[in-house]
Design a protein around this motif. Structure first.
Motif, PDB file in Angstrom:
ATOM      1  N   ALA A 101       1.106  -1.127   0.179  1.00 57.01           N
ATOM      2  CA  ALA A 101       0.179  -0.148  -0.240  1.00 57.01           C
ATOM      3  C   ALA A 101       0.805   1.499  -0.064  1.00 57.01           C
ATOM      4  O   ALA A 101       1.589   1.370   0.598  1.00 57.01           O
ATOM      5  N   PRO A 102       0.793   2.046  -0.608  1.00 59.67           N
ATOM      6  CA  PRO A 102       1.294   3.155  -0.716  1.00 59.67           C
ATOM      7  C   PRO A 102       1.224   4.352   0.411  1.00 59.67           C
ATOM      8  O   PRO A 102       0.316   3.956   1.173  1.00 59.67           O
ATOM      9  N   LEU A 103       1.867   5.071   0.739  1.00 58.79           N
ATOM     10  CA  LEU A 103       2.298   5.310   1.715  1.00 58.79           C
ATOM     11  C   LEU A 103       1.101   6.504   2.063  1.00 58.79           C
ATOM     12  O   LEU A 103       0.263   6.734   3.288  1.00 58.79           O
ATOM     13  N   LEU A 104       0.782   7.405   1.202  1.00 58.95           N
ATOM     14  CA  LEU A 104      -0.378   7.912   1.415  1.00 58.95           C
ATOM     15  C   LEU A 104      -1.681   7.539   1.099  1.00 58.95           C
ATOM     16  O   LEU A 104      -3.057   8.197   1.438  1.00 58.95           O
ATOM     17  N   GLU A 105      -2.272   5.931   1.627  1.00 66.88           N
ATOM     18  CA  GLU A 105      -2.822   5.423   1.323  1.00 66.88           C
ATOM     19  C   GLU A 105      -3.435   4.846   1.842  1.00 66.88           C
ATOM     20  O   GLU A 105      -2.721   4.472   3.261  1.00 66.88           O
ATOM     21  N   ALA A 106      -4.772   4.310   3.275  1.00 67.40           N
ATOM     22  CA  ALA A 106      -5.028   3.900   4.123  1.00 67.40           C
ATOM     23  C   ALA A 106      -5.402   2.017   3.583  1.00 67.40           C
ATOM     24  O   ALA A 106      -6.044   2.265   3.168  1.00 67.40           O
ATOM     25  N   PRO A 107      -4.550   1.690   4.476  1.00 66.39           N
ATOM     26  CA  PRO A 107      -4.798   0.200   3.504  1.00 66.39           C
ATOM     27  C   PRO A 107      -5.628  -0.469   5.137  1.00 66.39           C
ATOM     28  O   PRO A 107      -5.753  -0.401   5.668  1.00 66.39           O
ATOM     29  N   LYS A 108      -5.946  -1.938   3.900  1.00 72.99           N
ATOM     30  CA  LYS A 108      -7.590  -2.471   4.850  1.00 72.99           C
ATOM     31  C   LYS A 108      -6.486  -3.143   6.085  1.00 72.99           C
ATOM     32  O   LYS A 108      -5.398  -4.178   5.963  1.00 72.99           O
ATOM     33  N   PRO A 109      -6.956  -2.751   7.233  1.00 75.66           N
ATOM     34  CA  PRO A 109      -5.557  -3.453   8.301  1.00 75.66           C
ATOM     35  C   PRO A 109      -6.064  -4.895   8.771  1.00 75.66           C
ATOM     36  O   PRO A 109      -6.954  -5.559   7.966  1.00 75.66           O
ATOM     37  N   PRO A 110      -4.717  -6.171   8.857  1.00 71.28           N
ATOM     38  CA  PRO A 110      -5.191  -6.955   8.924  1.00 71.28           C
ATOM     39  C   PRO A 110      -5.926  -7.729   9.719  1.00 71.28           C
ATOM     40  O   PRO A 110      -6.282  -7.571  10.754  1.00 71.28           O
ATOM     41  N   VAL A 111      -6.499  -9.051   9.875  1.00 72.41           N
ATOM     42  CA  VAL A 111      -7.516  -9.648  10.204  1.00 72.41           C
ATOM     43  C   VAL A 111      -6.530  -9.928  11.666  1.00 72.41           C
ATOM     44  O   VAL A 111      -5.604 -10.460  11.850  1.00 72.41           O
ATOM     45  N   LEU A 112      -6.802  -9.820  13.131  1.00 70.79           N
ATOM     46  CA  LEU A 112      -6.449  -9.870  14.105  1.00 70.79           C
ATOM     47  C   LEU A 112      -6.372 -11.422  14.356  1.00 70.79           C
ATOM     48  O   LEU A 112      -7.248 -12.006  14.406  1.00 70.79           O
ATOM     49  N   GLY A 113      -5.249 -11.963  15.300  1.00 71.46           N
ATOM     50  CA  GLY A 113      -5.331 -13.184  15.333  1.00 71.46           C
ATOM     51  C   GLY A 113      -6.021 -13.618  16.773  1.00 71.46           C
ATOM     52  O   GLY A 113      -6.524 -13.171  17.584  1.00 71.46           O
ATOM     53  N   ASN A 114      -5.199 -14.791  17.688  1.00 76.08           N
ATOM     54  CA  ASN A 114      -6.001 -15.305  18.678  1.00 76.08           C
ATOM     55  C   ASN A 114      -4.878 -15.362  19.456  1.00 76.08           C
ATOM     56  O   ASN A 114      -3.495 -15.163  19.179  1.00 76.08           O
ATOM     57  N   ALA A 115      -5.027 -14.027  20.330  1.00 72.63           N
ATOM     58  CA  ALA A 115      -4.045 -13.625  21.285  1.00 72.63           C
ATOM     59  C   ALA A 115      -3.134 -15.004  22.121  1.00 72.63           C
ATOM     60  O   ALA A 115      -4.792 -15.406  22.747  1.00 72.63           O
ATOM     61  N   ILE A 116      -2.489 -15.204  22.810  1.00 75.11           N
ATOM     62  CA  ILE A 116      -2.118 -16.679  23.283  1.00 75.11           C
ATOM     63  C   ILE A 116      -2.502 -16.337  24.471  1.00 75.11           C
ATOM     64  O   ILE A 116      -2.324 -15.135  25.330  1.00 75.11           O
ATOM     65  N   ASN A 117      -3.059 -16.803  25.103  1.00 73.51           N
ATOM     66  CA  ASN A 117      -3.968 -16.503  26.369  1.00 73.51           C
ATOM     67  C   ASN A 117      -3.847 -18.280  26.961  1.00 73.51           C
ATOM     68  O   ASN A 117      -4.661 -19.018  28.057  1.00 73.51           O
ATOM     69  N   ASP A 118      -2.675 -18.614  28.142  1.00 74.26           N
ATOM     70  CA  ASP A 118      -2.026 -19.722  28.496  1.00 74.26           C
ATOM     71  C   ASP A 118      -2.195 -19.116  29.984  1.00 74.26           C
ATOM     72  O   ASP A 118      -1.424 -20.301  30.527  1.00 74.26           O
ATOM     73  N   ASP A 119      -1.746 -17.676  30.257  1.00 72.97           N
ATOM     74  CA  ASP A 119      -1.643 -18.000  31.402  1.00 72.97           C
ATOM     75  C   ASP A 119       0.028 -18.046  31.794  1.00 72.97           C
ATOM     76  O   ASP A 119       0.225 -18.136  33.349  1.00 72.97           O
ATOM     77  N   VAL A 120       0.881 -18.352  31.227  1.00 70.19           N
ATOM     78  CA  VAL A 120       2.800 -18.560  31.490  1.00 70.19           C
ATOM     79  C   VAL A 120       3.329 -17.388  31.619  1.00 70.19           C
ATOM     80  O   VAL A 120       3.223 -16.567  30.135  1.00 70.19           O
ATOM     81  N   ARG A 121       4.012 -17.539  32.130  1.00 71.83           N
ATOM     82  CA  ARG A 121       5.139 -16.683  32.440  1.00 71.83           C
ATOM     83  C   ARG A 121       5.961 -16.773  31.713  1.00 71.83           C
ATOM     84  O   ARG A 121       6.763 -17.366  31.490  1.00 71.83           O
TER      85      ARG A 121
END
Length: 162
Positions: A35-55
């Motif tokens: 995407a050229p700098l002056l255009e607003a591209p479609k943002p990527p779909v958010l993935g699944n955040a890590i949700n394991d409570d592991v430090r």
């Protein structure tokens, strides 16, 4: 003709001559794709955040720990901080969450406060969640322990002056 007008015309001619030598190809930022700098591209779909409570291991002293669970929809604003429902020192024993560090209760002069310092109130300024995604840019960071171990294994390199 006034001197200022002559200078302005000369400047425009210089800019015109300089811009004539610039490539007509659009500028791209690798993080944004094609995407050229002056255009607003479609943002990527958010993935699944890590949700394991592991430090996670920290890479350097004083590194803020990452958030090992989802925080979608958490209210963190001037009126309320959802993180403190579990991570405040008074609620951590019940929730079994890691309590925030005592440094979060200190002002800029090191004075201990009775509540979270306003400097440390907005958790996501420093703490980030994790997504299991391919890195956008290369990273050759090595923590200090790895550098020391590498130097100890190869004494020829450790004797070189830096």
């Amino acid at each position: 003709m006034k001197l200022i007008h002559k200078l302005a015309i000369a400047l425009m001619l210089c800019i015109g001559a300089a811009s004539a030598t610039v490539s007509a190809e659009p500028l791209y930022d690798k993080m944004r794709g094609t995407a050229p700098l002056l255009e607003a591209p479609k943002p990527p779909v958010l993935g699944n955040a890590i949700n394991d409570d592991v430090r996670r291991t920290r890479n350097y002293p004083q590194q803020p720990p990452v958030i090992p669970h989802r925080i979608d929809g958490y209210q963190i604003d001037k009126n309320f901080n959802k993180c403190m429902d579990c991570h405040s020192r008074s609620k951590a024993e019940i929730s079994q969450a890691i309590p925030v560090s005592i440094t979060h209760y200190q002002d800029r002069d090191g004075n201990t406060l009775g509540q979270i310092s306003t400097r440390r109130y907005f958790c996501v300024q420093c703490h980030v969640g994790q997504d299991n995604v391919r890195p956008l840019v290369g990273n050759t960071f090595q923590d200090v322990d790895s550098v020391i171990l590498k130097a100890l294994k190869d004494p020829a390199n450790s004797s070189k002056k830096h």
